[in-house]
Design a protein around this motif. Sequence first.
Motif, PDB file in Angstrom:
ATOM      1  N   PHE A  39       0.814  -1.290   0.100  1.00  0.00           N
ATOM      2  CA  PHE A  39      -0.067   0.045   0.131  1.00  0.00           C
ATOM      3  C   PHE A  39       1.048   1.421  -0.014  1.00  0.00           C
ATOM      4  O   PHE A  39       1.878   1.199   0.978  1.00  0.00           O
ATOM      5  N   GLU A  40       0.747   2.234  -0.980  1.00  0.00           N
ATOM      6  CA  GLU A  40       1.497   3.433  -1.052  1.00  0.00           C
ATOM      7  C   GLU A  40       0.649   4.396  -1.179  1.00  0.00           C
ATOM      8  O   GLU A  40      -0.248   4.774  -2.189  1.00  0.00           O
ATOM      9  N   ARG A  41       1.085   5.479  -0.471  1.00  0.00           N
ATOM     10  CA  ARG A  41      -0.202   6.648  -0.650  1.00  0.00           C
ATOM     11  C   ARG A  41       0.112   7.687  -1.815  1.00  0.00           C
ATOM     12  O   ARG A  41      -0.763   8.393  -2.158  1.00  0.00           O
ATOM     13  N   MET A  42       1.309   7.284  -2.546  1.00  0.00           N
ATOM     14  CA  MET A  42       1.438   7.882  -3.667  1.00  0.00           C
ATOM     15  C   MET A  42       0.986   7.028  -4.765  1.00  0.00           C
ATOM     16  O   MET A  42       0.967   5.879  -4.786  1.00  0.00           O
ATOM     17  N   PRO A  43       0.647   7.847  -6.046  1.00  0.00           N
ATOM     18  CA  PRO A  43       0.013   6.956  -7.002  1.00  0.00           C
ATOM     19  C   PRO A  43       1.046   5.980  -7.844  1.00  0.00           C
ATOM     20  O   PRO A  43       0.686   5.352  -8.485  1.00  0.00           O
ATOM     21  N   ALA A  44       2.445   6.365  -7.456  1.00  0.00           N
ATOM     22  CA  ALA A  44       3.595   5.713  -7.927  1.00  0.00           C
ATOM     23  C   ALA A  44       4.268   5.038  -6.848  1.00  0.00           C
ATOM     24  O   ALA A  44       4.415   5.505  -5.798  1.00  0.00           O
ATOM     25  N   PRO A  45       4.925   3.919  -7.112  1.00  0.00           N
ATOM     26  CA  PRO A  45       5.817   3.438  -6.503  1.00  0.00           C
ATOM     27  C   PRO A  45       7.226   3.889  -6.356  1.00  0.00           C
ATOM     28  O   PRO A  45       7.585   4.845  -6.771  1.00  0.00           O
ATOM     29  N   PHE A  46       8.152   3.441  -5.252  1.00  0.00           N
ATOM     30  CA  PHE A  46       9.510   3.654  -5.278  1.00  0.00           C
ATOM     31  C   PHE A  46      10.053   4.587  -4.199  1.00  0.00           C
ATOM     32  O   PHE A  46      11.242   4.903  -4.158  1.00  0.00           O
ATOM     33  N   GLY A  47       9.099   5.299  -3.846  1.00  0.00           N
ATOM     34  CA  GLY A  47       9.262   6.187  -2.601  1.00  0.00           C
ATOM     35  C   GLY A  47      10.429   7.260  -2.719  1.00  0.00           C
ATOM     36  O   GLY A  47      10.458   8.110  -3.529  1.00  0.00           O
ATOM     37  N   LEU A  48      11.536   7.078  -1.917  1.00  0.00           N
ATOM     38  CA  LEU A  48      12.530   7.990  -1.590  1.00  0.00           C
ATOM     39  C   LEU A  48      13.312   8.027  -3.292  1.00  0.00           C
ATOM     40  O   LEU A  48      13.825   9.239  -3.305  1.00  0.00           O
ATOM     41  N   ILE A  49      13.131   7.051  -4.041  1.00  0.00           N
ATOM     42  CA  ILE A  49      14.043   7.003  -5.020  1.00  0.00           C
ATOM     43  C   ILE A  49      13.457   7.996  -6.030  1.00  0.00           C
ATOM     44  O   ILE A  49      14.090   8.742  -6.753  1.00  0.00           O
ATOM     45  N   ARG A  50      12.101   8.021  -5.962  1.00  0.00           N
ATOM     46  CA  ARG A  50      11.400   8.741  -7.200  1.00  0.00           C
ATOM     47  C   ARG A  50      11.099  10.359  -6.205  1.00  0.00           C
ATOM     48  O   ARG A  50      11.291  11.267  -7.315  1.00  0.00           O
ATOM     49  N   ASP A 127      11.432  19.926   1.859  1.00  0.00           N
ATOM     50  CA  ASP A 127      10.573  20.737   0.832  1.00  0.00           C
ATOM     51  C   ASP A 127      11.349  21.212  -0.584  1.00  0.00           C
ATOM     52  O   ASP A 127      10.587  21.057  -1.506  1.00  0.00           O
ATOM     53  N   PHE A 128      12.195  21.389  -0.400  1.00  0.00           N
ATOM     54  CA  PHE A 128      13.075  21.681  -1.700  1.00  0.00           C
ATOM     55  C   PHE A 128      13.155  20.659  -2.615  1.00  0.00           C
ATOM     56  O   PHE A 128      12.888  20.602  -3.729  1.00  0.00           O
ATOM     57  N   VAL A 129      13.566  19.601  -2.024  1.00  0.00           N
ATOM     58  CA  VAL A 129      13.885  18.163  -2.629  1.00  0.00           C
ATOM     59  C   VAL A 129      12.325  17.714  -3.140  1.00  0.00           C
ATOM     60  O   VAL A 129      12.543  17.153  -4.363  1.00  0.00           O
ATOM     61  N   SER A 130      11.337  17.853  -2.469  1.00  0.00           N
ATOM     62  CA  SER A 130      10.018  17.654  -3.130  1.00  0.00           C
ATOM     63  C   SER A 130       9.755  18.396  -4.156  1.00  0.00           C
ATOM     64  O   SER A 130       9.182  17.810  -5.125  1.00  0.00           O
ATOM     65  N   TRP A 131      10.061  19.734  -4.229  1.00  0.00           N
ATOM     66  CA  TRP A 131       9.811  20.414  -5.287  1.00  0.00           C
ATOM     67  C   TRP A 131      10.504  19.778  -6.729  1.00  0.00           C
ATOM     68  O   TRP A 131       9.953  20.011  -7.616  1.00  0.00           O
ATOM     69  N   TYR A 132      11.987  19.975  -6.566  1.00  0.00           N
ATOM     70  CA  TYR A 132      12.675  19.586  -7.482  1.00  0.00           C
ATOM     71  C   TYR A 132      12.548  18.155  -8.188  1.00  0.00           C
ATOM     72  O   TYR A 132      12.747  17.936  -9.270  1.00  0.00           O
ATOM     73  N   ASP A 133      11.942  17.329  -7.205  1.00  0.00           N
ATOM     74  CA  ASP A 133      11.576  15.919  -7.511  1.00  0.00           C
ATOM     75  C   ASP A 133      10.066  15.878  -8.190  1.00  0.00           C
ATOM     76  O   ASP A 133       9.840  14.535  -8.452  1.00  0.00           O
ATOM     77  N   GLY A 134       9.473  17.099  -8.079  1.00  0.00           N
ATOM     78  CA  GLY A 134       8.097  16.925  -8.700  1.00  0.00           C
ATOM     79  C   GLY A 134       7.041  16.235  -8.110  1.00  0.00           C
ATOM     80  O   GLY A 134       6.036  15.305  -8.318  1.00  0.00           O
ATOM     81  N   HIS A 135       7.103  16.233  -6.716  1.00  0.00           N
ATOM     82  CA  HIS A 135       6.256  15.682  -5.827  1.00  0.00           C
ATOM     83  C   HIS A 135       4.820  16.276  -6.038  1.00  0.00           C
ATOM     84  O   HIS A 135       4.693  17.379  -6.201  1.00  0.00           O
ATOM     85  N   PRO A 136       3.721  15.166  -6.193  1.00  0.00           N
ATOM     86  CA  PRO A 136       2.303  15.914  -6.521  1.00  0.00           C
ATOM     87  C   PRO A 136       1.808  16.765  -5.512  1.00  0.00           C
ATOM     88  O   PRO A 136       0.842  17.450  -5.792  1.00  0.00           O
ATOM     89  N   LYS A 441       9.177  13.344 -15.821  1.00  0.00           N
ATOM     90  CA  LYS A 441       8.131  13.233 -14.809  1.00  0.00           C
ATOM     91  C   LYS A 441       6.930  13.846 -14.955  1.00  0.00           C
ATOM     92  O   LYS A 441       6.655  14.815 -15.207  1.00  0.00           O
ATOM     93  N   ILE A 442       5.899  13.056 -14.734  1.00  0.00           N
ATOM     94  CA  ILE A 442       4.439  13.591 -14.510  1.00  0.00           C
ATOM     95  C   ILE A 442       4.133  14.112 -12.927  1.00  0.00           C
ATOM     96  O   ILE A 442       4.324  13.240 -12.109  1.00  0.00           O
ATOM     97  N   VAL A 443       3.792  15.210 -13.007  1.00  0.00           N
ATOM     98  CA  VAL A 443       3.577  15.986 -11.634  1.00  0.00           C
ATOM     99  C   VAL A 443       2.397  15.758 -10.876  1.00  0.00           C
ATOM    100  O   VAL A 443       2.207  15.517  -9.861  1.00  0.00           O
ATOM    101  N   GLU A 444       1.288  16.224 -11.358  1.00  0.00           N
ATOM    102  CA  GLU A 444       0.089  16.500 -11.211  1.00  0.00           C
ATOM    103  C   GLU A 444      -0.625  15.016 -10.637  1.00  0.00           C
ATOM    104  O   GLU A 444      -0.446  14.282 -11.418  1.00  0.00           O
ATOM    105  N   ARG A 445      -1.110  15.030  -9.289  1.00  0.00           N
ATOM    106  CA  ARG A 445      -1.832  13.702  -8.925  1.00  0.00           C
ATOM    107  C   ARG A 445      -2.780  13.141 -10.141  1.00  0.00           C
ATOM    108  O   ARG A 445      -2.887  12.000 -10.256  1.00  0.00           O
ATOM    109  N   GLU A 446      -3.619  14.044 -10.236  1.00  0.00           N
ATOM    110  CA  GLU A 446      -4.779  13.847 -11.250  1.00  0.00           C
ATOM    111  C   GLU A 446      -4.322  13.284 -12.440  1.00  0.00           C
ATOM    112  O   GLU A 446      -4.682  12.386 -13.263  1.00  0.00           O
ATOM    113  N   ASP A 447      -3.239  14.088 -12.963  1.00  0.00           N
ATOM    114  CA  ASP A 447      -2.709  13.503 -14.258  1.00  0.00           C
ATOM    115  C   ASP A 447      -2.156  11.897 -13.962  1.00  0.00           C
ATOM    116  O   ASP A 447      -2.049  11.125 -14.960  1.00  0.00           O
TER     117      ASP A 447
END
Length: 454
Positions: A39-50, A127-136, A441-447
């Motif tokens: 179970f993963e709260r993000m739509p994609a797997p791989f967590g820290l790597i993504r 927070d900066f890492v989440s931004w440049y890694d495209g966290h939705p 990388k696709i960023v928006e959760r809905e996308d």
Amino acid sequence: MPRPLRVAIVGAGPAGIYAADALLKSEVAADPGVSIDLFERMPAPFGLIRYGVAPDHPRIKGIVTALHQVLDKPQIRLFGNVDYPTDISLDDLRAFYDAVIFSTGAMADRALSIPGIDLDGSYGAADFVSWYDGHPDVPRTWPLTAEKVAVLGVGNVALDVARVLAKTADELLPTEIPQNVYDGLKANKALEIHVFGRRGPAQAKFSPMELRELDHSPNIEVIVDPEDIDYDAGSIETRRGNKQADMVAKTLENWAIRDVGDRPHKLFLHFFESPAEILGEDGRVVGLRTERTALDGTGNVKGTGEFKDWDVTAVYRAVGYLSEKLPKLPWDLGSGTVPDEGGRVVEEGGTHLRSTYVTGWIRRGPVGLIGHTKGDANETVANLLADHAEGRLHTPSSPEPEAVDAFLAEREVRHTTWEGWHRLDAAERALGEPQGRERVKIVEREDMLRESGA
């Protein structure tokens, strides 16, 4: 005929996938079998790597290939975009599974209690890492107006932040960064990046390879002050007993004695400077005050009472990640982890919380490299299987795999699957192909949900 052992893993990052792999390699997997749902709260797997590794680290992202091979196994199902505990609770999981392993990692910034930390222009590295890694789930823009920037911390995250700030947008364009991140970095004004460590070169937590990568950019001049190259007895002992620490120290020594070149972006690595205060004016960062420290003979440092003000207008703290407290589980506030013994969750009275386990950073804190979580997973799974062999696991009321699908459908939880990841992966690769890039990388959760066929 006995049914397969049913295990839920909450968190589909490396730690969770390594736990699944350990289960699949066990004797139980052969007889009576094992059935694993991630179970993963993000739509994609791989967590820290993504969402936690800098985009210009293809070597580390190559770990995804090995993780792919695990998730391809028919005994594993992925349920993405499912949040614990909002969409599924611990009681719900216990109805479906013999055991639950939590591997939710750590993605928040650890606090740093110095005056001025809340000023505008003071940021958490996570927070900066989440931004440049495209966290939705984070804003699509980032303020990059400061010409002189401070980064607090001497670990690999600090290096990632400093390197991304110091590189040009065009250097990062061949990576998977989305368009909004490229546009943001294109407008970046930073010309000087100052990285500050409280202790000395022997105590830096950089990995040798990541440190050397700083010097590979044609736009980044890495500068080390010769006065910061200092060792005491404790530091010498650390170098003798730790090959990586010795390699880091040697690299820093070589940089300290070379002439400063003419690359346009300067990246300074400062040691023996302890952040004391972020200076502000009208609510904004206008500087950083540090206290000079000195080695005390053991490898630790003490303050000298000598302070210095640095001309910077943005400060990033990279002093460690912090895990999020998980409802229904005990919590160690000091370490930000779930108390455990060998991966078994331990309640306040010292008893094991039946059929409940932890692995990865939620278990031991955000230390070590990604691969180190494999040993964690092996130990946790070994103890889970021992409990299974001794009959200490509880018996779920609805162990049929289809019961989980029915539950999520009834709750109207819109979830992604492993097959959906393959569709999202193909869509991201298709976006990159016209530009000669591996993916965008696709960023928006809905996308992400749409492309995954959720």
